[in-house]
Design an enzyme around this catalytic site. Sequence first.
Site, PDB file in Angstrom:
ATOM      1  N   HIS A 133      45.626 -64.809   1.319  1.00  0.00           N
ATOM      2  CA  HIS A 133      44.583 -65.298   2.217  1.00  0.00           C
ATOM      3  C   HIS A 133      45.221 -65.553   3.578  1.00  0.00           C
ATOM      4  CE1 HIS A 133      40.686 -67.274   3.150  1.00  0.00           C
ATOM      5  NE2 HIS A 133      41.443 -67.884   4.054  1.00  0.00           N
ATOM      6  N   CYS A 134      44.725 -64.884   4.598  1.00  0.00           N
ATOM      7  CA  CYS A 134      45.361 -64.909   5.909  1.00  0.00           C
ATOM      8  C   CYS A 134      44.584 -65.801   6.875  1.00  0.00           C
ATOM      9  CB  CYS A 134      45.466 -63.497   6.480  1.00  0.00           C
ATOM     10  SG  CYS A 134      46.241 -63.440   8.103  1.00  0.00           S
ATOM     11  N   PRO A 135      45.188 -66.864   7.409  1.00  0.00           N
ATOM     12  CA  PRO A 135      44.490 -67.695   8.399  1.00  0.00           C
ATOM     13  C   PRO A 135      44.322 -67.005   9.739  1.00  0.00           C
ATOM     14  CG  PRO A 135      46.755 -68.452   8.113  1.00  0.00           C
ATOM     15  CD  PRO A 135      46.520 -67.403   7.068  1.00  0.00           C
ATOM     16  N   ASN A 138      41.115 -65.415   9.083  1.00  0.00           N
ATOM     17  CA  ASN A 138      40.179 -66.298   8.374  1.00  0.00           C
ATOM     18  C   ASN A 138      39.470 -65.547   7.252  1.00  0.00           C
ATOM     19  OD1 ASN A 138      38.911 -68.754   7.857  1.00  0.00           O
ATOM     20  ND2 ASN A 138      37.178 -68.288   9.189  1.00  0.00           N
ATOM     21  N   ASN A 139      40.237 -64.777   6.502  1.00  0.00           N
ATOM     22  CA  ASN A 139      39.672 -63.949   5.447  1.00  0.00           C
ATOM     23  C   ASN A 139      40.783 -63.597   4.469  1.00  0.00           C
ATOM     24  OD1 ASN A 139      37.820 -62.457   4.008  1.00  0.00           O
ATOM     25  ND2 ASN A 139      37.693 -60.770   5.469  1.00  0.00           N
TER      26      ASN A 139
END
Length: 279
Positions: A133-135, A138-139
Amino acid sequence: MDSEPVEKHMEPGFSASASKERYFFFHFVTLKNIGKASKGFIFACGLIVLFPHYEEGHIPGILIIIFYGIAMFCLVALVRASITDPGRLPENPKIPHGEREFWELCNKCNLMRPKRSHHCSRCGHCVRRMDHHCPWINNCVGEDNHWLFLQLCFYTELLTCYALMFSFCHYYYFLPLKKRNLDLFVVRHELAIMRLAAFMGITMLVGITGLFYTQLIGIITDTTSIEKMSNCCEEISRPRKPWQQTFSEVFGTRWKILWFIPFRRRQPLRVPYHFANHV
């Protein structure tokens, strides 16, 4: 091929809303800061270096076109990676009878999912072949948007190297600028702005290089970041695939030139299940 719906059994009190709210503010602030840093870096390089030297004939206009062309590709990859469905599984999946052995039950949401899927605690659902999950976007980074995330890493690194190169040439290679408007803020404080831009550029370059390297190694070895951390892919009987096939599966095409185009639509490749579901 016949298929049958899978009955859903939800655990009492299970809810993803609390987890999503917990991380929403962090994701928003992270994306906002990264966006400001990127825009500031591009703004400083364009306004202080590229356009002034172009107006005085020190560099050709094609270099400016290339710079903002790379920036456009980077922006498109960022937006599409953020809004593209990473591969969320529906609540009532239909599993063909011949493929049930390649599915498993998620112990968090009690839904059937293909093997190599993972339940994201931040988003509250399972994602096919989830990497992490990549900040930044945001997805989740999963099967359907992993190729866009790779393009984002590639064009961000390329753009940063391009800008740092021009920042270096501005002081050590290009001829001094003759037409300088000292009334402009960026001209009066050029040294401080360029030092700050160079610091942000080097920081971005180091971080994105490490991230891009781990992503490439993961694709070559056909393992996701989650699988590396859990050490669940060290099976002796695991089939090995050539790197061309693993990259083609991620990008959805065997045409290598299309691996660099973020404007197209990805079409999943049909791969044998003994390769696609070896975990």
